[in-house]
Write a protein that holds these residues in place. Structure first.
Motif, PDB file in Angstrom:
ATOM      1  N   SER A  20       0.813  -1.216   0.000  1.00 21.29           N
ATOM      2  CA  SER A  20       0.000   0.000   0.000  1.00 21.29           C
ATOM      3  C   SER A  20       0.848   1.270   0.000  1.00 21.29           C
ATOM      4  CB  SER A  20      -0.936   0.009   1.211  1.00 21.29           C
ATOM      5  OG  SER A  20      -0.201   0.078   2.419  1.00 21.29           O
ATOM      6  N   GLY A  21       2.153   1.127   0.109  1.00 23.30           N
ATOM      7  CA  GLY A  21       3.040   2.281   0.078  1.00 23.30           C
ATOM      8  C   GLY A  21       3.252   2.946   1.424  1.00 23.30           C
ATOM      9  N   MET A  22       2.785   2.324   2.503  1.00 25.58           N
ATOM     10  CA  MET A  22       2.888   2.967   3.815  1.00 25.58           C
ATOM     11  C   MET A  22       4.291   2.896   4.402  1.00 25.58           C
ATOM     12  SD  MET A  22       0.069   4.403   4.259  1.00 25.58           S
ATOM     13  CE  MET A  22      -0.017   4.610   2.499  1.00 25.58           C
ATOM     14  N   THR A  23       5.191   2.170   3.777  1.00 25.98           N
ATOM     15  CA  THR A  23       6.585   2.193   4.225  1.00 25.98           C
ATOM     16  C   THR A  23       7.373   3.278   3.490  1.00 25.98           C
ATOM     17  OG1 THR A  23       7.153   0.459   2.628  1.00 25.98           O
ATOM     18  CG2 THR A  23       6.615  -0.247   4.866  1.00 25.98           C
ATOM     19  N   ASP A  24       6.723   3.973   2.564  1.00 21.44           N
ATOM     20  CA  ASP A  24       7.325   5.087   1.830  1.00 21.44           C
ATOM     21  C   ASP A  24       7.059   6.374   2.612  1.00 21.44           C
ATOM     22  OD1 ASP A  24       8.202   7.022   0.083  1.00 21.44           O
ATOM     23  OD2 ASP A  24       6.780   6.512  -1.508  1.00 21.44           O
ATOM     24  N   THR A  25       8.089   6.925   3.189  1.00 21.34           N
ATOM     25  CA  THR A  25       7.918   8.098   4.059  1.00 21.34           C
ATOM     26  C   THR A  25       7.335   9.302   3.315  1.00 21.34           C
ATOM     27  OG1 THR A  25      10.211   8.771   3.697  1.00 21.34           O
ATOM     28  CG2 THR A  25       9.766   7.390   5.608  1.00 21.34           C
ATOM     29  N   THR A  26       7.621   9.427   2.015  1.00 28.14           N
ATOM     30  CA  THR A  26       7.083  10.572   1.276  1.00 28.14           C
ATOM     31  C   THR A  26       5.564  10.465   1.099  1.00 28.14           C
ATOM     32  OG1 THR A  26       7.589   9.507  -0.844  1.00 28.14           O
ATOM     33  CG2 THR A  26       9.237  11.024   0.043  1.00 28.14           C
ATOM     34  N   LYS A  27       5.042   9.254   1.021  1.00 27.12           N
ATOM     35  CA  LYS A  27       3.588   9.064   0.907  1.00 27.12           C
ATOM     36  C   LYS A  27       2.898   9.497   2.201  1.00 27.12           C
ATOM     37  CE  LYS A  27       1.598   5.938  -1.584  1.00 27.12           C
ATOM     38  NZ  LYS A  27       0.643   6.667  -2.400  1.00 27.12           N
ATOM     39  N   VAL A  28       3.469   9.103   3.326  1.00 27.44           N
ATOM     40  CA  VAL A  28       2.881   9.481   4.618  1.00 27.44           C
ATOM     41  C   VAL A  28       2.980  10.988   4.820  1.00 27.44           C
ATOM     42  CG1 VAL A  28       3.068   9.203   7.116  1.00 27.44           C
ATOM     43  CG2 VAL A  28       3.318   7.215   5.619  1.00 27.44           C
ATOM     44  N   GLN A  29       4.122  11.563   4.521  1.00 28.34           N
ATOM     45  CA  GLN A  29       4.273  13.005   4.675  1.00 28.34           C
ATOM     46  C   GLN A  29       3.382  13.759   3.689  1.00 28.34           C
ATOM     47  OE1 GLN A  29       8.551  13.026   4.476  1.00 28.34           O
ATOM     48  NE2 GLN A  29       8.736  13.150   6.702  1.00 28.34           N
ATOM     49  N   GLY A  30       3.102  13.173   2.523  1.00 24.32           N
ATOM     50  CA  GLY A  30       2.175  13.770   1.572  1.00 24.32           C
ATOM     51  C   GLY A  30       0.753  13.797   2.116  1.00 24.32           C
ATOM     52  N   TRP A  31       0.394  12.800   2.910  1.00 20.49           N
ATOM     53  CA  TRP A  31      -0.926  12.766   3.562  1.00 20.49           C
ATOM     54  C   TRP A  31      -1.048  13.902   4.576  1.00 20.49           C
ATOM     55  CZ3 TRP A  31      -5.792  11.328   4.322  1.00 20.49           C
ATOM     56  CH2 TRP A  31      -6.309  11.303   5.619  1.00 20.49           C
ATOM     57  N   LEU A  32       0.035  14.177   5.264  1.00 16.88           N
ATOM     58  CA  LEU A  32       0.019  15.192   6.307  1.00 16.88           C
ATOM     59  C   LEU A  32       0.149  16.611   5.751  1.00 16.88           C
ATOM     60  CD1 LEU A  32       2.283  13.316   8.874  1.00 16.88           C
ATOM     61  CD2 LEU A  32      -0.202  13.574   8.966  1.00 16.88           C
ATOM     62  N   ASP A  33       0.539  16.752   4.494  1.00 15.95           N
ATOM     63  CA  ASP A  33       0.746  18.066   3.873  1.00 15.95           C
ATOM     64  C   ASP A  33      -0.568  18.561   3.254  1.00 15.95           C
ATOM     65  OD1 ASP A  33       1.840  20.347   2.825  1.00 15.95           O
ATOM     66  OD2 ASP A  33       2.959  19.319   1.228  1.00 15.95           O
ATOM     67  N   ILE A  34      -1.529  18.919   4.115  1.00 15.61           N
ATOM     68  CA  ILE A  34      -2.856  19.274   3.608  1.00 15.61           C
ATOM     69  C   ILE A  34      -2.891  20.622   2.890  1.00 15.61           C
ATOM     70  CG2 ILE A  34      -4.130  17.852   5.251  1.00 15.61           C
ATOM     71  CD1 ILE A  34      -4.572  20.350   6.943  1.00 15.61           C
ATOM     72  N   PHE A  35      -1.921  21.472   3.108  1.00 12.31           N
ATOM     73  CA  PHE A  35      -1.894  22.764   2.437  1.00 12.31           C
ATOM     74  C   PHE A  35      -0.924  22.788   1.254  1.00 12.31           C
ATOM     75  CE2 PHE A  35      -3.153  23.876   6.842  1.00 12.31           C
ATOM     76  CZ  PHE A  35      -4.448  24.280   6.537  1.00 12.31           C
ATOM     77  N   GLY A  36      -0.310  21.662   0.955  1.00 17.92           N
ATOM     78  CA  GLY A  36       0.637  21.577  -0.150  1.00 17.92           C
ATOM     79  C   GLY A  36       0.198  20.533  -1.161  1.00 17.92           C
ATOM     80  N   ASP A  37       1.091  19.632  -1.471  1.00 18.49           N
ATOM     81  CA  ASP A  37       0.820  18.571  -2.446  1.00 18.49           C
ATOM     82  C   ASP A  37       0.207  17.374  -1.711  1.00 18.49           C
ATOM     83  OD1 ASP A  37       0.743  17.225  -4.828  1.00 18.49           O
ATOM     84  OD2 ASP A  37       2.829  16.574  -4.721  1.00 18.49           O
ATOM     85  N   TRP A  38      -1.065  17.510  -1.335  1.00 20.45           N
ATOM     86  CA  TRP A  38      -1.744  16.526  -0.489  1.00 20.45           C
ATOM     87  C   TRP A  38      -1.973  15.222  -1.242  1.00 20.45           C
ATOM     88  CZ3 TRP A  38      -7.215  15.011   0.138  1.00 20.45           C
ATOM     89  CH2 TRP A  38      -7.424  14.283   1.300  1.00 20.45           C
ATOM     90  N   ASP A  39      -1.704  14.102  -0.586  1.00 20.94           N
ATOM     91  CA  ASP A  39      -1.903  12.767  -1.154  1.00 20.94           C
ATOM     92  C   ASP A  39      -2.950  12.035  -0.309  1.00 20.94           C
ATOM     93  OD1 ASP A  39      -1.776  10.218  -2.165  1.00 20.94           O
ATOM     94  OD2 ASP A  39       0.344   9.917  -1.745  1.00 20.94           O
ATOM     95  N   PRO A  40      -4.183  11.890  -0.805  1.00 22.96           N
ATOM     96  CA  PRO A  40      -5.266  11.307  -0.007  1.00 22.96           C
ATOM     97  C   PRO A  40      -5.263   9.783   0.073  1.00 22.96           C
ATOM     98  CG  PRO A  40      -6.100  11.894  -2.148  1.00 22.96           C
ATOM     99  CD  PRO A  40      -4.659  12.345  -2.108  1.00 22.96           C
ATOM    100  N   THR A  41      -4.314   9.104  -0.544  1.00 20.69           N
ATOM    101  CA  THR A  41      -4.376   7.641  -0.607  1.00 20.69           C
ATOM    102  C   THR A  41      -4.301   6.979   0.761  1.00 20.69           C
ATOM    103  OG1 THR A  41      -2.004   7.544  -1.069  1.00 20.69           O
ATOM    104  CG2 THR A  41      -3.493   7.505  -2.963  1.00 20.69           C
ATOM    105  N   LEU A  42      -3.680   7.615   1.734  1.00 21.30           N
ATOM    106  CA  LEU A  42      -3.602   7.025   3.067  1.00 21.30           C
ATOM    107  C   LEU A  42      -4.986   6.861   3.680  1.00 21.30           C
ATOM    108  CD1 LEU A  42      -1.872   5.960   5.385  1.00 21.30           C
ATOM    109  CD2 LEU A  42      -1.575   8.292   6.151  1.00 21.30           C
ATOM    110  N   ALA A  43      -5.921   7.724   3.328  1.00 16.85           N
ATOM    111  CA  ALA A  43      -7.292   7.609   3.841  1.00 16.85           C
ATOM    112  C   ALA A  43      -7.909   6.283   3.409  1.00 16.85           C
ATOM    113  CB  ALA A  43      -8.143   8.773   3.356  1.00 16.85           C
TER     114      ALA A  43
END
Length: 143
Positions: A20-43
């Motif tokens: 699922s990509g959850m070991t990729d730190t950039t994916k997790v940090q993308g989830w937390l970056d709601i005012f930038g390049d937000w990545d909703p896949t963690l939801a």
């Protein structure tokens, strides 16, 4: 038998985290970056874990685990200092490192110094946490 089931469940969990990509730190940090390049896949990953677990917990009453022991009792729904402090520390570590305990351990299987450093820091935190908690509890009693 219990150890075998634990090994299989842990391996399945780690494989799911990796796929699922959850070991990729950039994916997790993308989830937390709601005012930038937000990545909703963690939801979707969280929903895919929370929904079946909700059903599983609804089926627990009156049952026992297949490999013995007992299911844990539900936690006290009380919002207190320990819960808030633990949540803040978990969230800060997750946001700064992009890893939480499950994905960090899963990331050990394919190398990389970041996961190793995180796991070592996590183990050190677990070792000192009881002393810190004892100091906090003696300084200001929990409500």
């Amino acid at each position: 038998m219990r150890l075998l089931f634990s090994f299989i469940a842990g391996g399945l969990f780690g494989t799911g985290l990796y796929l699922s990509g959850m070991t990729d730190t950039t994916k997790v940090q993308g989830w937390l970056d709601i005012f930038g390049d937000w990545d909703p896949t963690l939801a979707f990953v969280m929903g895919g874990a929370i929904l079946p677990m909700t059903v599983a917990w609804l089926l627990v009453p009156g049952r026992t685990p297949l490999v013995g022991g007992a299911f844990p009792t539900p936690p006290e729904p009380k919002l207190g200092r320990n819960l808030v402090l633990g949540s803040v520390m978990f969230g800060a570590g997750w946001g700064l490192a992009g890893l939480c305990p499950g994905p960090a351990i899963a990331s050990l299987s394919y190398g990389g110094s970041g996961g190793v450093i995180f796991v070592l820091a996590m183990v050190a935190g677990m070792a000192i946490a009881p002393r810190v908690r004892q100091t906090l509890d003696s300084a200001v009693p929990a409500e």
